[in-house]
Design a protein around this motif. Structure first.
Motif, mmCIF file in Angstrom:
data_model
loop_
_atom_site.group_PDB
_atom_site.id
_atom_site.type_symbol
_atom_site.label_atom_id
_atom_site.label_comp_id
_atom_site.label_asym_id
_atom_site.label_seq_id
_atom_site.Cartn_x
_atom_site.Cartn_y
_atom_site.Cartn_z
ATOM 1 N N SER A 247 0.836 -1.199 0.000
ATOM 2 C CA SER A 247 0.000 0.000 0.000
ATOM 3 C C SER A 247 0.871 1.249 0.000
ATOM 4 C CB SER A 247 -0.933 0.026 1.211
ATOM 5 O OG SER A 247 -0.201 0.233 2.408
ATOM 6 N N LEU A 248 0.241 2.371 -0.358
ATOM 7 C CA LEU A 248 0.875 3.678 -0.215
ATOM 8 C C LEU A 248 -0.011 4.544 0.668
ATOM 9 C CD1 LEU A 248 -0.777 5.882 -2.157
ATOM 10 C CD2 LEU A 248 0.496 4.749 -3.957
ATOM 11 N N SER A 249 0.570 5.555 1.274
ATOM 12 C CA SER A 249 -0.188 6.417 2.178
ATOM 13 C C SER A 249 0.209 7.862 1.974
ATOM 14 C CB SER A 249 0.040 6.012 3.638
ATOM 15 O OG SER A 249 1.409 6.157 3.983
ATOM 16 N N VAL A 250 -0.709 8.755 2.346
ATOM 17 C CA VAL A 250 -0.498 10.199 2.190
ATOM 18 C C VAL A 250 -0.606 10.857 3.557
ATOM 19 C CG1 VAL A 250 -1.235 12.285 0.991
ATOM 20 C CG2 VAL A 250 -1.593 10.042 -0.077
ATOM 21 N N MET A 251 0.414 11.638 3.931
ATOM 22 C CA MET A 251 0.445 12.310 5.223
ATOM 23 C C MET A 251 0.544 13.821 5.032
ATOM 24 S SD MET A 251 3.074 9.463 6.600
ATOM 25 C CE MET A 251 3.432 9.117 4.871
ATOM 26 N N ASP A 252 -0.265 14.556 5.768
ATOM 27 C CA ASP A 252 -0.243 16.016 5.738
ATOM 28 C C ASP A 252 0.698 16.492 6.837
ATOM 29 O OD1 ASP A 252 -0.712 18.748 5.820
ATOM 30 O OD2 ASP A 252 -2.861 18.551 5.439
ATOM 31 N N VAL A 253 1.806 17.137 6.433
ATOM 32 C CA VAL A 253 2.811 17.522 7.421
ATOM 33 C C VAL A 253 2.329 18.670 8.309
ATOM 34 C CG1 VAL A 253 4.671 16.754 5.906
ATOM 35 C CG2 VAL A 253 3.962 19.154 5.869
ATOM 36 N N ARG A 254 1.221 19.326 7.953
ATOM 37 C CA ARG A 254 0.687 20.412 8.774
ATOM 38 C C ARG A 254 -0.224 19.899 9.883
ATOM 39 N NH1 ARG A 254 -1.795 23.423 3.637
ATOM 40 N NH2 ARG A 254 -2.482 21.251 3.433
ATOM 41 N N SER A 255 -0.599 18.632 9.797
ATOM 42 C CA SER A 255 -1.521 18.061 10.773
ATOM 43 C C SER A 255 -0.766 17.437 11.944
ATOM 44 C CB SER A 255 -2.398 17.003 10.089
ATOM 45 O OG SER A 255 -3.193 16.320 11.044
ATOM 46 N N SER A 256 -1.370 17.488 13.117
ATOM 47 C CA SER A 256 -0.775 16.875 14.307
ATOM 48 C C SER A 256 -1.259 15.443 14.522
ATOM 49 C CB SER A 256 -1.113 17.712 15.545
ATOM 50 O OG SER A 256 -2.525 17.802 15.719
ATOM 51 N N LYS A 257 -2.144 14.966 13.634
ATOM 52 C CA LYS A 257 -2.670 13.607 13.757
ATOM 53 C C LYS A 257 -1.629 12.589 13.316
ATOM 54 C CE LYS A 257 -7.484 14.992 12.998
ATOM 55 N NZ LYS A 257 -8.706 14.806 12.161
ATOM 56 N N THR A 258 -1.600 11.457 14.008
ATOM 57 C CA THR A 258 -0.638 10.408 13.694
ATOM 58 C C THR A 258 -1.193 9.387 12.707
ATOM 59 O OG1 THR A 258 -1.370 9.132 15.622
ATOM 60 C CG2 THR A 258 0.510 10.634 15.922
ATOM 61 N N LYS A 259 -2.287 9.715 12.069
ATOM 62 C CA LYS A 259 -2.877 8.860 11.042
ATOM 63 C C LYS A 259 -2.759 9.542 9.681
ATOM 64 C CE LYS A 259 -4.392 5.638 13.853
ATOM 65 N NZ LYS A 259 -3.854 4.249 13.805
ATOM 66 N N PRO A 260 -2.588 8.784 8.613
ATOM 67 C CA PRO A 260 -2.512 9.398 7.287
ATOM 68 C C PRO A 260 -3.874 9.924 6.860
ATOM 69 C CG PRO A 260 -2.582 7.018 7.070
ATOM 70 C CD PRO A 260 -2.472 7.302 8.544
ATOM 71 N N ILE A 261 -3.888 10.897 5.962
ATOM 72 C CA ILE A 261 -5.163 11.408 5.457
ATOM 73 C C ILE A 261 -5.731 10.488 4.382
ATOM 74 C CG2 ILE A 261 -4.558 13.792 5.997
ATOM 75 C CD1 ILE A 261 -3.956 14.201 3.030
ATOM 76 N N ALA A 262 -4.901 9.602 3.844
ATOM 77 C CA ALA A 262 -5.375 8.637 2.846
ATOM 78 C C ALA A 262 -4.399 7.464 2.791
ATOM 79 C CB ALA A 262 -5.495 9.276 1.465
ATOM 80 N N GLN A 263 -4.952 6.285 2.529
ATOM 81 C CA GLN A 263 -4.125 5.093 2.330
ATOM 82 C C GLN A 263 -4.807 4.207 1.311
ATOM 83 O OE1 GLN A 263 -3.024 2.968 5.883
ATOM 84 N NE2 GLN A 263 -1.563 1.647 4.808
ATOM 85 N N SER A 264 -4.013 3.668 0.378
ATOM 86 C CA SER A 264 -4.577 2.857 -0.695
ATOM 87 C C SER A 264 -4.972 1.478 -0.195
ATOM 88 C CB SER A 264 -3.563 2.714 -1.826
ATOM 89 O OG SER A 264 -2.522 1.816 -1.454
ATOM 90 N N GLU A 265 -5.760 0.808 -0.998
ATOM 91 C CA GLU A 265 -6.049 -0.599 -0.747
ATOM 92 C C GLU A 265 -4.778 -1.420 -0.987
ATOM 93 O OE1 GLU A 265 -9.168 -1.650 -3.402
ATOM 94 O OE2 GLU A 265 -10.625 -0.238 -2.537
ATOM 95 N N ASP A 266 -4.800 -2.647 -0.515
ATOM 96 C CA ASP A 266 -3.678 -3.544 -0.747
ATOM 97 C C ASP A 266 -3.567 -3.825 -2.246
ATOM 98 O OD1 ASP A 266 -1.702 -5.436 -0.738
ATOM 99 O OD2 ASP A 266 -2.769 -6.883 0.524
#
Length: 402
Positions: A159-178
């Motif tokens: 999978s690939l994932s997208v992280m917003d560096v401006r956010s303080s959340k430890t979860k990605p804003i999007a992640q692909s299916e397997d």
């Protein structure tokens, strides 16, 4: 093609953004820097061993004054490029060996390790800003989306994932299916409208910005082995928006055009050794593409020579044919005092001369149009290799353009 021996397997390379200098990270833990000229001749400027364990990733600071080094030792070393000396060390920044590092913007770095952990760093601080744990296998590559302030990570977990560096959340804003395959590399095309991902089975997966990150919208087969590295062409090439460079474990560096799909050709060959990384100098806008891998050398390929000379040769051949055709035309203003018998004999001689000239021209053209080419599919290599359980056979129609 200039080849610079370095004495050990190379894991990563990075070019200086404004100078003709390239930095290499080696299996031995060494970091080497080379200056090169317009002919590709190189000389070593410094060699440093910040760690006894392998150096897997390199990243230059904004402006290229500092070089950041990560690897199996789980540490972050900072080297002053001018002096070639280590100026800072952060030890134990990950719990597992670090596989990749990328500079996002001034003072901001991201690192990814063998356990799938991604961390963001401000180089002015000792500790990480944030840590992400949503991947469970090695981080293979990063891509930075400047306008969105997003960093995209590809992983061996499929999978690939997208992280917003401006956010303080430890979860990605999007992640692909397997994707049911290891994702090894990623690069943007068409001004970031689409993204190409290289996989273990040799498929190029296409993601569309408008469709989101949930799943790829297209799969392009053709590479007989894994696509470990991807890179875009400099913007000076007319096809740069839809053409990429691919580095494969079969040792071939290819130029691949997408939309429509076409293999332009193989421009470098590392023999039986896999290609680990590829990059274009001068911040991606230069003329040299560097490729490194297990053959303990840096290969420099002149993009202007391999991608532009073919077109120039075709134009020259067309001009020559045009000149030859013009010279063979009879002079309409010429007069003859010969009789009918003489005119027939003269006409026959002219026809014979034209026929002979045409055959000579065809023979010359055939000799010109048969340049020696690399084997783009690595057919000879595949005959010698035993097929791995994740290998796929290439579709020959994919390469019909050659």
């Amino acid at each position: 093609m200039p080849t610079i021996p370095v004495g050990a397997q190379v894991f990563d390379l990075v070019f200086h953004p404004t100078e003709n200098t390239v930095f290499l990270g080696l299996l031995t833990g060494e970091v080497k820097a080379f200056k090169y000229d317009d002919q590709g001749s190189a000389s070593e400027t410094f060699s440093l061993q910040p760690s006894k364990k392998s150096c897997r990733g390199l990243a230059l600071s904004d402006g290229g004054s500092k070089l950041h080094v990560v690897g199996k030792a789980k540490s972050l070393h900072t080297i002053d490029v001018a002096s070639g000396k280590s100026v800072e060390v952060k030890t134990g920044i990950h719990d597992a060996p670090i596989n990749r590092i990328k500079r996002l913007f001034r003072h901001m770095l991201c690192t990814g390790d063998d356990d799938g952990v991604v961390k963001l760093w401000d180089t002015r601080q000792q500790d990480a800003i944030i840590s992400y744990n949503h991947h469970f296998d090695f981080i293979s590559d990063f891509m930075w989306i400047e306008g969105k302030r997003h960093v995209v990570a590809t992983s061996g977990d499929g999978s690939l994932s997208v992280m917003d560096v401006r956010s303080s959340k430890t979860k990605p804003i999007a992640q692909s299916e397997d994707q049911e395959d290891e994702l090894l590399s990623i690069v943007p095309i068409r001004d970031g409208e689409k993204y190409v991902v290289g996989t273990q089975m040799g498929i190029l997966s296409i993601f569309n910005k408008a469709k989101g990150w949930g799943d790829c919208v297209d799969r392009v087969p053709g590479h007989p082995h894994s696509v470990d590295a991807l890179c875009t062409l400099p913007s000076s090439f007319s096809t740069s928006q839809s053409t990429i460079l691919t580095g494969s474990s079969d040792g071939l560096l290819r130029v691949v055009q997408l939309f429509p799909t076409k293999l332009v050709g193989a421009i470098a060959d590392h023999g039986e050794f896999p290609i680990e990384r590829i990059a274009v100098d001068l911040d991606g806008e230069g003329r040299w593409v560097g490729s490194v891998g297990h053959d303990e050398a840096l290969h420099l390929t002149d993009l202007q020579e391999v991608l532009e000379d073919d077109g120039d040769e075709e134009e020259e051949e067309t001009d020559e044919e045009s000149k030859e055709g013009t010279s063979s035309k009879p002079d309409k203003n010429a007069s003859s005092d010969e009789g009918e018998d003489g005119e027939e004999d003269s006409s026959a001689e002219e026809e014979d001369q034209k026929s002979s000239a045409k055959k000579d021209t065809c023979n010359d053209d055939n000799r010109k149009r048969k340049p020696k080419q690399l084997d783009p599919l690595g057919a000879e290599k595949r005959k010698k290799r035993k097929k791995g359980k994740k290998d796929v056979e290439a579709d020959a129609t994919f390469f019909s353009g050659l």
